[in-house]
Design an enzyme around this catalytic site. Sequence first.
Site, short mmCIF file in Angstrom:
data_model
loop_
_atom_site.label_atom_id
_atom_site.label_comp_id
_atom_site.label_asym_id
_atom_site.label_seq_id
_atom_site.Cartn_x
_atom_site.Cartn_y
_atom_site.Cartn_z
N LYS A 127 -2.39 5.16 7.21
CA LYS A 127 -2.46 5.75 8.55
C LYS A 127 -2.42 7.27 8.48
O LYS A 127 -1.53 7.83 7.84
CB LYS A 127 -1.30 5.26 9.40
CG LYS A 127 -1.37 3.80 9.72
CD LYS A 127 -0.17 3.37 10.54
CE LYS A 127 -0.13 1.86 10.64
NZ LYS A 127 0.05 1.20 9.33
N CYS A 160 -8.30 -11.57 19.33
CA CYS A 160 -8.81 -10.29 19.83
C CYS A 160 -10.13 -10.00 19.13
O CYS A 160 -10.20 -10.06 17.90
CB CYS A 160 -7.82 -9.17 19.52
SG CYS A 160 -6.12 -9.60 19.87
N CYS A 216 -3.33 -17.17 15.52
CA CYS A 216 -2.81 -16.38 16.63
C CYS A 216 -2.89 -17.23 17.89
O CYS A 216 -3.65 -18.19 17.94
CB CYS A 216 -3.63 -15.11 16.84
SG CYS A 216 -3.62 -14.04 15.40
N ASP A 270 -10.39 0.27 14.08
CA ASP A 270 -10.88 0.22 12.69
C ASP A 270 -12.37 -0.10 12.65
O ASP A 270 -12.92 -0.68 13.59
CB ASP A 270 -10.11 -0.84 11.90
CG ASP A 270 -8.67 -0.42 11.67
OD1 ASP A 270 -8.42 0.78 11.51
OD2 ASP A 270 -7.79 -1.31 11.65
N ASP A 275 -6.55 4.64 10.69
CA ASP A 275 -6.27 3.98 9.42
C ASP A 275 -7.45 4.36 8.52
O ASP A 275 -8.59 3.93 8.78
CB ASP A 275 -6.16 2.46 9.60
CG ASP A 275 -4.93 1.91 8.92
OD1 ASP A 275 -4.67 2.34 7.77
OD2 ASP A 275 -4.24 1.06 9.50
N ARG A 290 -8.16 -7.97 11.06
CA ARG A 290 -8.12 -9.06 10.06
C ARG A 290 -9.02 -10.21 10.46
O ARG A 290 -8.74 -11.37 10.15
CB ARG A 290 -6.68 -9.55 9.87
CG ARG A 290 -5.84 -8.53 9.22
CD ARG A 290 -4.53 -8.99 8.65
NE ARG A 290 -3.79 -7.77 8.43
CZ ARG A 290 -2.76 -7.36 9.17
NH1 ARG A 290 -2.27 -8.14 10.11
NH2 ARG A 290 -2.19 -6.20 8.92
N ARG A 341 7.41 -0.13 1.21
CA ARG A 341 7.33 -1.21 2.20
C ARG A 341 6.12 -2.10 1.95
O ARG A 341 5.14 -1.64 1.35
CB ARG A 341 7.30 -0.66 3.62
CG ARG A 341 6.25 0.39 3.87
CD ARG A 341 6.71 1.31 5.02
NE ARG A 341 5.70 2.28 5.40
CZ ARG A 341 5.57 3.46 4.82
NH1 ARG A 341 6.35 3.81 3.82
NH2 ARG A 341 4.65 4.30 5.23
N ARG A 370 0.82 -1.21 0.00
CA ARG A 370 0.00 0.00 0.00
C ARG A 370 0.86 1.26 0.00
O ARG A 370 0.51 2.27 -0.58
CB ARG A 370 -0.90 -0.01 1.23
CG ARG A 370 -1.81 1.19 1.31
CD ARG A 370 -2.85 1.03 2.40
NE ARG A 370 -2.25 0.62 3.67
CZ ARG A 370 -2.97 0.17 4.69
NH1 ARG A 370 -4.27 0.05 4.59
NH2 ARG A 370 -2.39 -0.16 5.82
N TYR A 371 1.99 1.22 0.68
CA TYR A 371 2.89 2.38 0.75
C TYR A 371 4.03 2.14 -0.23
O TYR A 371 4.36 1.00 -0.54
CB TYR A 371 3.44 2.54 2.17
CG TYR A 371 2.37 2.76 3.22
CD1 TYR A 371 1.77 4.00 3.38
CD2 TYR A 371 1.97 1.72 4.04
CE1 TYR A 371 0.80 4.20 4.36
CE2 TYR A 371 1.00 1.91 5.02
CZ TYR A 371 0.42 3.16 5.17
OH TYR A 371 -0.55 3.34 6.12
N CYS A 400 -10.29 -7.60 16.04
CA CYS A 400 -9.18 -7.75 15.09
C CYS A 400 -9.52 -7.19 13.71
O CYS A 400 -10.53 -7.57 13.11
CB CYS A 400 -8.79 -9.22 14.97
SG CYS A 400 -7.47 -9.45 13.77
S1 SF4 Z 1 -5.19 -8.27 16.58
FE1 SF4 Z 1 -5.77 -9.96 15.20
S2 SF4 Z 1 -3.85 -10.60 14.25
FE2 SF4 Z 1 -3.32 -9.44 16.10
S3 SF4 Z 1 -3.15 -10.96 17.73
FE3 SF4 Z 1 -5.22 -10.16 17.80
S4 SF4 Z 1 -6.41 -11.61 16.57
FE4 SF4 Z 1 -4.25 -11.93 16.04
#
Ligand code: SF4
Length: 415
Positions: A364, A156, A152, A320, A357, A161, A143, A139-140, A159
């Site tokens: 960002k 979370c 994971c 997000d 973001d 993603r 990088r 995207r940038y 998340c």
């Molecule tokens: S934010 Fe998403 S990618 Fe990062 S540790 Fe938590 S669940 Fe995993």
Amino acid sequence: MQSETGTSASTKDEPPARGRLHSLKGFHSAGRGFWQDVPDSDWNDWRWQLKHRITTLEQLQRLMPTLTPEEYAGTKLANHKLALAITPYFFNLIDPADEHCPIRRQVIPRVEETHTAAWEMTDPCGEDSHSPVPGLVHRYPDRVLFLVTDRCAAYCRYCTRSRLVSNATGYDFHPEFDKQIAYIEQHSEIRDVLLSGGDPLLFSDEKLEYLLTRLRAIKHVEFLRIGTRIPIFLPQRITPELCAMLKQFHPLFISIHSNHPRELTTEVREALGRLADAGIPLGNQSVLLRHVNDDSVTMQAQLQKLLMCRVKPYYLYQCDLIAGSAHLRASVRQGLEIMEQLRGHTTGYAVPTYVIDAPGGGGKVPVSPEYVLSRNADRVVIRNYEGKIFEYPETGNESVQFAPQREYHDEYLYS
Ligand code: SF4
């Protein structure tokens, strides 16, 4: 949690905010909780921790009969959206008696996750539309983000993603390292590669070493980074062997992800110390989360504790617009108020950059309280953390009269 080992506890003479700050800044062990009988050799083994994660409603209910109806319903549905997984170590940080526990809010599903607001998205940062090959986001200009896995140690609930991590939605994430590496080899403008996911530190040392070796062999790649929440969810993974392996690939930076001071335990402090001793610069990314860290005392405790763990607070993210995260999203107004309480009030190293973001893939964007009140060809009018107003002359115009410090006048704000 058990055994305080860090800063002093508050005294009865301290003002309430200061007393709370001191208490939040204490370092404690996560303890053993329900796992008192497990031998040390197992408890301290990261593979044992992974194998014994809490992943089902039945396990969770057994360990935590105090689940609220919202949590019960959310956990029942969790595996259709983002899987439930909590390491025994991290589970011990939850206060089962407190339904507002900031640790609990981050990892225990709630039924609100099934409500999607009109502006929420499954890919709020537009990563898929910036992926020239699967698992690589470019995207940038200079990088790339290199996604290595969809797994994971724990998940979370907010998340970014969640469309792909844990594979609960059937995203079918299959990165092909050869193709990702070939793209980087063919693009000499790429000087910085960030490994993320999912969590790269879930790989075995050998697999991670193989990947880092291939990336280090690319002449134009100057700088490697790993984004990980493993030191927080699973500090047992930060073994001396892992640190010795990572050390071969300098310059290598690691960004950890922690949101609340209670996550910074004695175990985490030791794990981060091992990484720092291996010469790895450490930064932290936090997400601003409602009823987790959306007040200035908690945030200040978190940031100051990070410095004590040898970690520079790097970004504070506005959460997000991920589908089903409204109940965890604090407002931008709160974020700005917190930033106002940090700059000038604590060590500059402790102050992260607060960013949004930009929805849809704009990257960002830093957002900050207004310190530049006005600016023209002659001068800039600025305000400090105490609200005092100052002038600074623009260079090149010697004839300008200016007053270094002035009393507060509204016209400065709006001129
Ligand atoms: S934010 Fe998403 S990618 Fe990062 S540790 Fe938590 S669940 Fe995993």
